[in-house]
Design a protein around this motif. Structure first.
Motif, PDB file in Angstrom:
ATOM      1  N   PHE A   1       9.088  38.748 -30.370  1.00  0.00           N
ATOM      2  CA  PHE A   1       9.045  38.076 -28.234  1.00  0.00           C
ATOM      3  C   PHE A   1       9.007  39.345 -27.519  1.00  0.00           C
ATOM      4  O   PHE A   1       8.307  38.929 -26.704  1.00  0.00           O
ATOM      5  CB  PHE A   1      10.079  37.512 -28.834  1.00  0.00           C
ATOM      6  CG  PHE A   1      10.574  36.560 -27.575  1.00  0.00           C
ATOM      7  CD1 PHE A   1       9.880  35.077 -27.433  1.00  0.00           C
ATOM      8  CD2 PHE A   1      11.293  36.656 -26.190  1.00  0.00           C
ATOM      9  CE1 PHE A   1       9.938  34.562 -26.644  1.00  0.00           C
ATOM     10  CE2 PHE A   1      11.828  35.648 -25.303  1.00  0.00           C
ATOM     11  CZ  PHE A   1      10.843  34.671 -25.104  1.00  0.00           C
ATOM     12  N   GLY A   2       9.843  40.548 -28.061  1.00  0.00           N
ATOM     13  CA  GLY A   2       9.925  41.523 -27.295  1.00  0.00           C
ATOM     14  C   GLY A   2       8.016  41.915 -26.583  1.00  0.00           C
ATOM     15  O   GLY A   2       7.760  42.470 -25.350  1.00  0.00           O
ATOM     16  N   LEU A   3       7.164  42.232 -28.321  1.00  0.00           N
ATOM     17  CA  LEU A   3       5.980  42.691 -27.407  1.00  0.00           C
ATOM     18  C   LEU A   3       5.661  41.588 -26.875  1.00  0.00           C
ATOM     19  O   LEU A   3       4.658  41.881 -25.900  1.00  0.00           O
ATOM     20  CB  LEU A   3       5.380  42.576 -29.113  1.00  0.00           C
ATOM     21  CG  LEU A   3       5.090  43.669 -29.909  1.00  0.00           C
ATOM     22  CD1 LEU A   3       4.386  43.709 -31.357  1.00  0.00           C
ATOM     23  CD2 LEU A   3       4.490  45.135 -29.265  1.00  0.00           C
ATOM     24  N   GLY A   4       5.824  39.789 -27.315  1.00  0.00           N
ATOM     25  CA  GLY A   4       4.955  39.337 -25.788  1.00  0.00           C
ATOM     26  C   GLY A   4       5.312  39.206 -24.718  1.00  0.00           C
ATOM     27  O   GLY A   4       4.776  38.783 -23.383  1.00  0.00           O
ATOM     28  N   VAL A   5       6.398  39.496 -23.901  1.00  0.00           N
ATOM     29  CA  VAL A   5       6.703  39.756 -23.204  1.00  0.00           C
ATOM     30  C   VAL A   5       6.504  41.140 -22.567  1.00  0.00           C
ATOM     31  O   VAL A   5       6.153  41.329 -20.838  1.00  0.00           O
ATOM     32  CB  VAL A   5       8.682  39.677 -23.079  1.00  0.00           C
ATOM     33  CG1 VAL A   5       9.288  40.095 -21.892  1.00  0.00           C
ATOM     34  CG2 VAL A   5       9.055  37.813 -23.298  1.00  0.00           C
ATOM     35  N   GLY A   6       6.948  42.251 -22.885  1.00  0.00           N
ATOM     36  CA  GLY A   6       5.779  42.994 -22.835  1.00  0.00           C
ATOM     37  C   GLY A   6       5.016  43.126 -22.264  1.00  0.00           C
ATOM     38  O   GLY A   6       4.438  43.891 -21.501  1.00  0.00           O
TER      39      GLY A   6
ATOM     40  N   PRO B   1       6.764  52.008 -18.157  1.00  0.00           N
ATOM     41  CA  PRO B   1       8.082  52.175 -18.051  1.00  0.00           C
ATOM     42  C   PRO B   1       8.492  50.448 -17.882  1.00  0.00           C
ATOM     43  O   PRO B   1       9.184  49.919 -18.722  1.00  0.00           O
ATOM     44  CB  PRO B   1       8.553  53.085 -16.831  1.00  0.00           C
ATOM     45  CG  PRO B   1       6.918  52.983 -16.041  1.00  0.00           C
ATOM     46  CD  PRO B   1       6.355  52.865 -17.446  1.00  0.00           C
ATOM     47  N   SER B   2       7.255  49.941 -17.167  1.00  0.00           N
ATOM     48  CA  SER B   2       7.754  48.163 -16.529  1.00  0.00           C
ATOM     49  C   SER B   2       7.723  47.715 -18.674  1.00  0.00           C
ATOM     50  O   SER B   2       7.919  46.849 -18.728  1.00  0.00           O
ATOM     51  CB  SER B   2       6.116  47.996 -15.934  1.00  0.00           C
ATOM     52  OG  SER B   2       6.315  46.243 -16.491  1.00  0.00           O
ATOM     53  N   ILE B   3       6.587  48.062 -18.880  1.00  0.00           N
ATOM     54  CA  ILE B   3       6.411  47.679 -20.868  1.00  0.00           C
ATOM     55  C   ILE B   3       7.837  47.431 -21.428  1.00  0.00           C
ATOM     56  O   ILE B   3       8.253  46.951 -22.092  1.00  0.00           O
ATOM     57  CB  ILE B   3       4.870  48.159 -21.442  1.00  0.00           C
ATOM     58  CG1 ILE B   3       3.618  47.521 -21.042  1.00  0.00           C
ATOM     59  CG2 ILE B   3       5.076  47.721 -23.070  1.00  0.00           C
ATOM     60  CD1 ILE B   3       2.454  48.488 -21.329  1.00  0.00           C
ATOM     61  N   ALA B   4       8.050  49.131 -21.621  1.00  0.00           N
ATOM     62  CA  ALA B   4       9.021  49.322 -21.904  1.00  0.00           C
ATOM     63  C   ALA B   4      11.075  48.104 -21.893  1.00  0.00           C
ATOM     64  O   ALA B   4      11.061  47.362 -22.665  1.00  0.00           O
ATOM     65  CB  ALA B   4       9.911  50.584 -21.770  1.00  0.00           C
ATOM     66  N   MET B   5      11.072  48.564 -20.634  1.00  0.00           N
ATOM     67  CA  MET B   5      11.827  47.850 -19.810  1.00  0.00           C
ATOM     68  C   MET B   5      11.697  45.981 -20.097  1.00  0.00           C
ATOM     69  O   MET B   5      12.818  45.170 -20.709  1.00  0.00           O
ATOM     70  CB  MET B   5      12.352  48.187 -18.624  1.00  0.00           C
ATOM     71  CG  MET B   5      13.030  48.233 -17.508  1.00  0.00           C
ATOM     72  SD  MET B   5      12.906  48.242 -15.769  1.00  0.00           S
ATOM     73  CE  MET B   5      11.766  48.930 -15.099  1.00  0.00           C
ATOM     74  N   LEU B   6      10.465  45.875 -20.220  1.00  0.00           N
ATOM     75  CA  LEU B   6      10.689  43.561 -20.466  1.00  0.00           C
ATOM     76  C   LEU B   6      10.742  43.881 -22.178  1.00  0.00           C
ATOM     77  O   LEU B   6      11.193  42.792 -22.109  1.00  0.00           O
ATOM     78  CB  LEU B   6       8.667  43.545 -19.527  1.00  0.00           C
ATOM     79  CG  LEU B   6       8.770  43.235 -18.663  1.00  0.00           C
ATOM     80  CD1 LEU B   6       9.861  41.651 -18.316  1.00  0.00           C
ATOM     81  CD2 LEU B   6       9.769  44.027 -17.534  1.00  0.00           C
ATOM     82  N   PHE B   7       9.920  44.920 -22.268  1.00  0.00           N
ATOM     83  CA  PHE B   7       9.946  44.800 -24.625  1.00  0.00           C
ATOM     84  C   PHE B   7      11.315  44.540 -24.862  1.00  0.00           C
ATOM     85  O   PHE B   7      12.089  43.757 -25.194  1.00  0.00           O
ATOM     86  CB  PHE B   7       9.622  46.296 -24.770  1.00  0.00           C
ATOM     87  CG  PHE B   7       9.975  45.819 -26.460  1.00  0.00           C
ATOM     88  CD1 PHE B   7       8.912  45.080 -27.130  1.00  0.00           C
ATOM     89  CD2 PHE B   7      10.611  46.825 -26.695  1.00  0.00           C
ATOM     90  CE1 PHE B   7       9.168  45.346 -28.684  1.00  0.00           C
ATOM     91  CE2 PHE B   7      10.850  46.669 -28.168  1.00  0.00           C
ATOM     92  CZ  PHE B   7       9.814  45.794 -29.453  1.00  0.00           C
TER      93      PHE B   7
END
Lengths: 322, 286
Positions: free
Chosen positions: B192-197, B65-71
């Protein structure tokens, strides 16, 4: 042409006169606020020399501010010198540091220069936090200025104002001289500047040193005004961000851009912190974001455009998005 | 003693590597240095903290969930904010991400106060010994292994999928990529989503091992820089090697000089590497 120039000189003199008379009609609180604006105007204008005209966006200019503050504190408290001497030496100390650090760091370009300067500032903060001479995190007290309260407010206001005027005057003279053209040539195309015979290393190092010199002077006055300094607040990267945002907001590579930016951003911050005390830093973040997105070329560019309002912003966004 | 220092350094270095991977990806593809990177790590850490505290979700499980939210957050921030000024000069994007950093950090502080928090799992103290000379904490080892798994997944996405191909194409030549039908704005936002994920994943793991505060991001951004600079841009291996080097040097340096020198060591390495070998020790193609 002569008329146009005369008009400009007249406007500048009037603004200067206005600033000189400013403390006479205001209470201490407002004078202090004006002093802060002037301090940031000095730093943003000094940043403009290296970041605006030379095109080297330094993200570590706060290091000169910190060095200026600490040189003053150490010279006055530990060596017992008077403020005048410490003030001048602070400027030269910061300039010397700029030359030493600039020689290697100015070989980097773009992002790498930005990150390197940021790293230098953070490393310096960490060093000052650990050194005996600077008394680490506990900070240094400075001797108090032996004047009445009102005169103290006047003193620091006029010190900042005088430094700002000198900063702008020197920048103006540089722009009129060959040196100024060298800097702008470096910004536009450094390799080309090199190949037409400009000593780019010398020019950009000198620009960095000048930027450091004036920022160091601001730091010196700040330290004397505060009478107590600590590494954390003095070397905070937030100060660098503030000077850059001010320069951008007013207009990068414009003589009076940073002054205008400092004026606007400080007033906005002050209003925000009055109305939203607990969350004003949150709003400062929002101000930075909005200023960058909507006025990447600065207020001075807006004033000189025919398009206003929404049309101008949309045009900017159209130019810069993918 | 020395073995213990090396183990500690390597295990922490793995986490640094994951932090830097996201930053390196964004920097390499879009030429954006994301100053808000550490703030996204912080958000990942707090996502895990709240999932653990309020719902009792195991921190390792909250990785997804953390990765998904940040993505999703990263996608939105890039697409609707950074994208507006992405073609102006490089330092403008730098200042913008600074603004985003200030905003996120202070928002987090207003919402959750400046308190230092911990995610305390019941198995947090478990460890095993290597002979008599060193102990390895299990959670740190698990975090390290997860870093490797996440890097492999990221590597797979970038090198073996259509999405990865369009990301690499965009990074090499924007116009050519557009001509061959790559949806550039979408690719940028996904990158950007991947990096932030990845930052979110690093935050989750960080919260299991170390205390967290809303203001922890700044120093993590700077450490991510150091790692990216040491390893050099342009490969997945760079951040991994850079992270391990930083972890090891910090562990050795603080052992010799004392813990207050930790940051000084990192920044000195940063400035030295930039001056001596600006493209990183792997000498990637910038």
């Amino acid at each position: 042409m002569g008329n146009y120039r005369l008009k400009n000189y007249l406007i500048c003199s009037l603004i200067l006169l206005g600033m000189m008379l400013f403390p006479l009609f205001n209470n201490n609180f407002v004078i202090r606020f004006g002093t802060d604006i002037l301090m940031f105007a000095i730093m943003a204008s000094a940043w403009n020399i290296i970041g605006g005209y030379t095109g080297y966006a330094s993200f570590g200019n706060v290091v000169f501010f910190g060095i200026g503050a600490y040189v003053t504190a150490i010279l006055m408290e530990k060596a017992g010198l008077n403020f005048a001497v410490a003030f001048v030496l602070s400027g030269f100390g910061a300039a010397l540091f700029a030359i030493l650090i600039g020689l290697p760091v100015l070989r980097l370009r773009g992002h790498y220069f930005a990150i390197a300067t940021l790293g230098v500032a953070e490393a310096m903060k960490a060093l000052v936090q650990n050194l005996e001479l600077t008394e680490g995190n506990s900070g240094i007290y400075l001797p108090m200025l032996d004047l009445s309260v009102k005169s103290q407010y006047y003193f620091f206001f006029y010190m900042m104002l005088g430094t700002l005027v000198v900063t702008l005057l020197v920048t103006y003279l540089i722009l009129k001289a060959k040196f100024g053209y060298s800097l702008i040539a470096i910004r536009e195309d450094e390799d080309a500047a090199n190949s037409v015979g400009i000593n780019t290393t010398y020019a950009k190092t000198m620009a960095f040193a000048l930027s450091g010199f004036f920022t160091g002077l601001a730091g010196s006055i700040y330290a004397y005004q505060q009478a107590f300094i600590k590494p954390g607040p003095v070397f905070t990267v937030g100060t660098t961000v503030k000077m850059i945002v001010m320069a951008v907001f007013g207009g990068i590579g414009q003589l009076f851009g940073p002054l205008l930016g400092a004026f606007c951003i400080e007033i906005i911050s002050e209003v925000l912190s009055n109305y939203f005390l607990a969350i004003h830093t949150l709003f400062f973040g929002a101000v930075v974001i909005l200023a960058i997105v909507f006025t990447p070329k600065g207020m001075i560019d807006i004033a000189s455009q025919k398009k206003f309002g929404l049309a101008y912003f949309l045009q900017n966004i159209r130019e810069n998005r993918v | 003693m020395l073995l213990q220092i090396i183990i500690n350094g390597l295990l922490k270095g793995g986490l640094y590597a994951l932090m830097a991977m996201g930053m390196s990806l964004i920097w390499g593809v879009m030429d954006i240095i994301n100053i808000a990177h550490g703030s996204f790590i912080m958000l990942g850490a707090f996502a895990t903290y709240w999932l653990f505290t309020l719902l009792g979700v195991d921190p390792f499980l909250s990785l997804l969930p953390s990765i998904a939210m940040l993505f999703i957050l990263g996608y939105i921030v890039q697409r609707y904010l950074i994208n507006l000024i992405i073609r102006s000069s490089a330092f403008i994007t730098l200042v913008l991400t600074f603004g985003i950093e200030i905003f996120i950090n202070n928002l987090a502080q207003v919402l959750w106060s400046a308190d230092v928090r911990m995610v305390q799992v019941p198995y947090g103290a478990a460890n095993f010994s290597i002979g008599t000379v060193a102990t390895v904490p299990i959670v740190r080892l698990m975090a390290f292994l997860l870093v490797i798994v996440i890097s492999l997944i990221l590597f797979y996405i970038l090198n073996r999928t259509t999405l990865g191909r369009s990301i690499r194409a965009t990074s090499q030549d924007l116009d050519a990529a557009r001509l061959t039908g790559v949806d550039v704005p979408r690719t940028y936002a996904v990158t950007f989503g991947l990096g932030v994920g990845a930052a979110g994943a690093a935050g989750t793991l960080w919260s299991i091992l170390f205390p967290i505060t809303p203001m922890m991001g700044g120093i993590l951004t700077l450490k991510s820089f150091v790692v990216v600079i040491i390893g050099g841009l342009g490969s997945m291996l760079g951040p991994l090697i850079g992270g391990l080097i930083l972890g090891l040097t910090e562990a050795m340096g603080t052992n010799l000089l004392g813990a207050t020198y930790e940051n000084l060591i990192g920044f000195t390495i940063l400035v030295l590497v930039l001056i001596i070998r600006p493209k990183g020790i792997l000498g990637g193609t910038d």
